[in-house]
Design a protein around this motif. Structure first.
Motif, PDB file in Angstrom:
ATOM      1  N   LYS A  11      60.820  56.285  38.946  1.00  0.00           N
ATOM      2  CA  LYS A  11      60.236  57.544  39.440  1.00  0.00           C
ATOM      3  C   LYS A  11      60.492  58.677  38.449  1.00  0.00           C
ATOM      4  O   LYS A  11      60.597  58.425  37.241  1.00  0.00           O
ATOM      5  CB  LYS A  11      60.765  57.859  40.850  1.00  0.00           C
ATOM      6  CG  LYS A  11      60.560  56.677  41.805  1.00  0.00           C
ATOM      7  CD  LYS A  11      60.770  57.010  43.255  1.00  0.00           C
ATOM      8  CE  LYS A  11      60.561  55.764  44.096  1.00  0.00           C
ATOM      9  NZ  LYS A  11      60.684  56.017  45.526  1.00  0.00           N
ATOM     10  N   GLU A 167      55.128  48.233  50.897  1.00  0.00           N
ATOM     11  CA  GLU A 167      56.185  49.233  50.997  1.00  0.00           C
ATOM     12  C   GLU A 167      55.975  50.093  52.247  1.00  0.00           C
ATOM     13  O   GLU A 167      55.232  51.080  52.199  1.00  0.00           O
ATOM     14  CB  GLU A 167      56.152  50.147  49.767  1.00  0.00           C
ATOM     15  CG  GLU A 167      56.419  49.418  48.468  1.00  0.00           C
ATOM     16  CD  GLU A 167      56.992  50.356  47.415  1.00  0.00           C
ATOM     17  OE1 GLU A 167      58.107  50.104  46.962  1.00  0.00           O
ATOM     18  OE2 GLU A 167      56.337  51.356  47.091  1.00  0.00           O
ATOM     19  N   ALA A 171      60.444  53.251  55.048  1.00  0.00           N
ATOM     20  CA  ALA A 171      61.630  52.603  54.464  1.00  0.00           C
ATOM     21  C   ALA A 171      61.894  53.068  53.036  1.00  0.00           C
ATOM     22  O   ALA A 171      62.889  52.693  52.442  1.00  0.00           O
ATOM     23  CB  ALA A 171      61.447  51.086  54.482  1.00  0.00           C
ATOM     24  N   ILE A 172      60.994  53.895  52.483  1.00  0.00           N
ATOM     25  CA  ILE A 172      61.148  54.303  51.086  1.00  0.00           C
ATOM     26  C   ILE A 172      62.111  55.474  50.973  1.00  0.00           C
ATOM     27  O   ILE A 172      61.868  56.543  51.540  1.00  0.00           O
ATOM     28  CB  ILE A 172      59.784  54.675  50.457  1.00  0.00           C
ATOM     29  CG1 ILE A 172      58.872  53.443  50.416  1.00  0.00           C
ATOM     30  CG2 ILE A 172      59.988  55.237  49.050  1.00  0.00           C
ATOM     31  CD1 ILE A 172      57.499  53.720  49.868  1.00  0.00           C
ATOM     32  N   GLY A 212      61.250  49.316  49.569  1.00  0.00           N
ATOM     33  CA  GLY A 212      61.728  50.229  50.619  1.00  0.00           C
ATOM     34  C   GLY A 212      63.199  49.996  50.849  1.00  0.00           C
ATOM     35  O   GLY A 212      63.583  49.078  51.578  1.00  0.00           O
ATOM     36  N   SER A 213      64.048  50.809  50.143  1.00  0.00           N
ATOM     37  CA  SER A 213      65.504  50.722  50.298  1.00  0.00           C
ATOM     38  C   SER A 213      66.057  49.327  50.037  1.00  0.00           C
ATOM     39  O   SER A 213      66.952  48.870  50.744  1.00  0.00           O
ATOM     40  CB  SER A 213      65.920  51.241  51.679  1.00  0.00           C
ATOM     41  OG  SER A 213      65.548  52.607  51.823  1.00  0.00           O
ATOM     42  N   VAL A 214      65.517  48.656  49.015  1.00  0.00           N
ATOM     43  CA  VAL A 214      66.101  47.373  48.609  1.00  0.00           C
ATOM     44  C   VAL A 214      67.412  47.660  47.881  1.00  0.00           C
ATOM     45  O   VAL A 214      67.477  48.527  47.014  1.00  0.00           O
ATOM     46  CB  VAL A 214      65.140  46.585  47.687  1.00  0.00           C
ATOM     47  CG1 VAL A 214      65.830  45.329  47.140  1.00  0.00           C
ATOM     48  CG2 VAL A 214      63.872  46.211  48.437  1.00  0.00           C
ATOM     49  N   LEU A 232      60.189  45.748  44.802  1.00  0.00           N
ATOM     50  CA  LEU A 232      59.962  46.970  44.035  1.00  0.00           C
ATOM     51  C   LEU A 232      61.087  47.913  44.463  1.00  0.00           C
ATOM     52  O   LEU A 232      61.157  48.332  45.618  1.00  0.00           O
ATOM     53  CB  LEU A 232      58.580  47.557  44.354  1.00  0.00           C
ATOM     54  CG  LEU A 232      58.180  48.831  43.615  1.00  0.00           C
ATOM     55  CD1 LEU A 232      58.312  48.684  42.110  1.00  0.00           C
ATOM     56  CD2 LEU A 232      56.724  49.199  43.955  1.00  0.00           C
ATOM     57  N   VAL A 233      61.965  48.182  43.513  1.00  0.00           N
ATOM     58  CA  VAL A 233      63.224  48.860  43.827  1.00  0.00           C
ATOM     59  C   VAL A 233      63.181  50.278  43.269  1.00  0.00           C
ATOM     60  O   VAL A 233      62.941  50.468  42.073  1.00  0.00           O
ATOM     61  CB  VAL A 233      64.406  48.100  43.179  1.00  0.00           C
ATOM     62  CG1 VAL A 233      65.729  48.706  43.623  1.00  0.00           C
ATOM     63  CG2 VAL A 233      64.343  46.615  43.501  1.00  0.00           C
ATOM     64  N   GLY A 235      65.529  53.753  44.281  1.00  0.00           N
ATOM     65  CA  GLY A 235      66.853  54.331  44.065  1.00  0.00           C
ATOM     66  C   GLY A 235      67.858  53.399  43.407  1.00  0.00           C
ATOM     67  O   GLY A 235      68.543  53.788  42.448  1.00  0.00           O
TER      68      GLY A 235
HETATM   69  P1  PGA Z   1      63.496  53.034  47.340  1.00  0.00           P
HETATM   70  O1  PGA Z   1      62.035  53.212  46.681  1.00  0.00           O
HETATM   71  O2  PGA Z   1      64.015  51.703  46.878  1.00  0.00           O
HETATM   72  O3  PGA Z   1      64.296  54.187  46.799  1.00  0.00           O
HETATM   73  O4  PGA Z   1      63.318  53.081  48.813  1.00  0.00           O
HETATM   74  C1  PGA Z   1      61.125  52.146  46.628  1.00  0.00           C
HETATM   75  C2  PGA Z   1      59.830  52.608  46.036  1.00  0.00           C
HETATM   76  O5  PGA Z   1      59.419  53.747  46.284  1.00  0.00           O
HETATM   77  O6  PGA Z   1      59.158  51.846  45.290  1.00  0.00           O
END
Ligand code: PGA
Length: 258
Positions: A11, A167, A171-172, A212-214, A232-233, A235
């Motif tokens: 990001k 995603e 959960a993101i 989503g928060s993996v 897809l990770v 943070g």
């Molecule tokens: P997150 O983001 O792991 O911080 O929840 C995932 C993403 O937005 O791809």
């Protein structure tokens, strides 16, 4: 068998120096890993440095977005051929933050998906429902619409360069992961949709990854689900040790039911 794909979406974070340091740390631990496709997505300004660092490793690099037109009067945009030129192999498209903050529509995501695949990139197309849509029972309709519009006029052959990222928006970045059962239900649904949109072979071959928060402590349960092919990770991809632990998740044998 679908090869697992773990992608780190950095990001809007990291200077060139910080991104380079993170890429070097990942390369040291993961650079020879060929069991999993490992992809990292830095900001555009760090792409040249990160692709240079990763060039002699198995780590691949993605753009976080691209425009649907290759060149011209589009101030502020970066195109798919320019991502290829910078050394990228993948691009993330239709991320919920692009949809929410920059007004990207399904049709726009579709145009970008065509541009990316036509340029030789693998498109990681993101979709997912809000909490409100899930709770009001609209989730499957939302997913159906997003997927069919994003993949409009994509051919079965083009799906070789396609990855779907489910995603759930709730959960993101919230620390609230979908349970592996909740995620698996939607992944199986998406695979069914791919079968209808294309054919059974495409559905079986296309990777559907979860985002989503993996974290290191939930990746194992997610990956144990037959239809979850990677992650897809966000943070957790900013900390080398966490991302390395996610890529090296404990791998029990999957029981695939025919
Ligand atoms: P997150 O983001 O792991 O911080 O929840 C995932 C993403 O937005 O791809």
């Amino acid at each position: 068998m679908r090869k697992p794909l773990i992608a780190g979406n950095w990001k809007l974070n990291n200077t060139i120096a910080e991104a380079s340091q993170l890429a070097e740390a990942l390369k040291t631990e993961l650079g020879n890993n060929t069991n999993t496709d490992i992809v990292i997505a830095p900001v555009f300004t760090a792409l040249a440095s990160v692709t240079h660092i990763c060039a002699s490793s198995s780590i691949q690099v993605a753009g976080q977005n691209c425009h649907c037109v290759d060149s011209g009067a589009f101030t502020g945009e970066v195109s798919a051929p320019l991502l290829v030129d910078a050394g990228c192999s993948h691009v993330i498209l239709g991320h919920s933050e692009r949809r929410q903050f920059f007004g990207e529509t399904d049709n726009f995501v579709n145009a970008k998906t065509h541009a990316a695949i036509n340029s030789g990139l693998t498109a990681i197309v993101c979709l997912g429902e809000t909490l409100e849509q899930r709770e009001s029972g609209e989730m499957f309709d939302v997913i159906t619409n997003q997927l069919s519009l994003a993949l409009n006029e994509i051919t079965p052959a083009q799906t070789e360069n396609l990855v779907i990222a489910y995603e759930p928006i709730w959960a993101i970045g919230t620390g609230k992961t979908a349970t592996s059962e909740e995620a698996a239900e939607v992944h199986a649904f998406i695979r069914g949709l791919l079968s209808g949109l294309f054919n059974h072979e495409v559905a079986e071959a296309t990777r559907i990854i979860y985002g989503g928060s993996v974290k290191p402590n939930n990746i194992g349960a997610l990956m144990a689900e037959a239809d979850i092919d990677g992650a897809l990770v966000g943070g957790a991809s900013l900390t080398a040790s966490d991302f390395i632990a996610i890529v090296n998740y404990p791998k029990p044998l999957k029981v695939v039911q025919k």
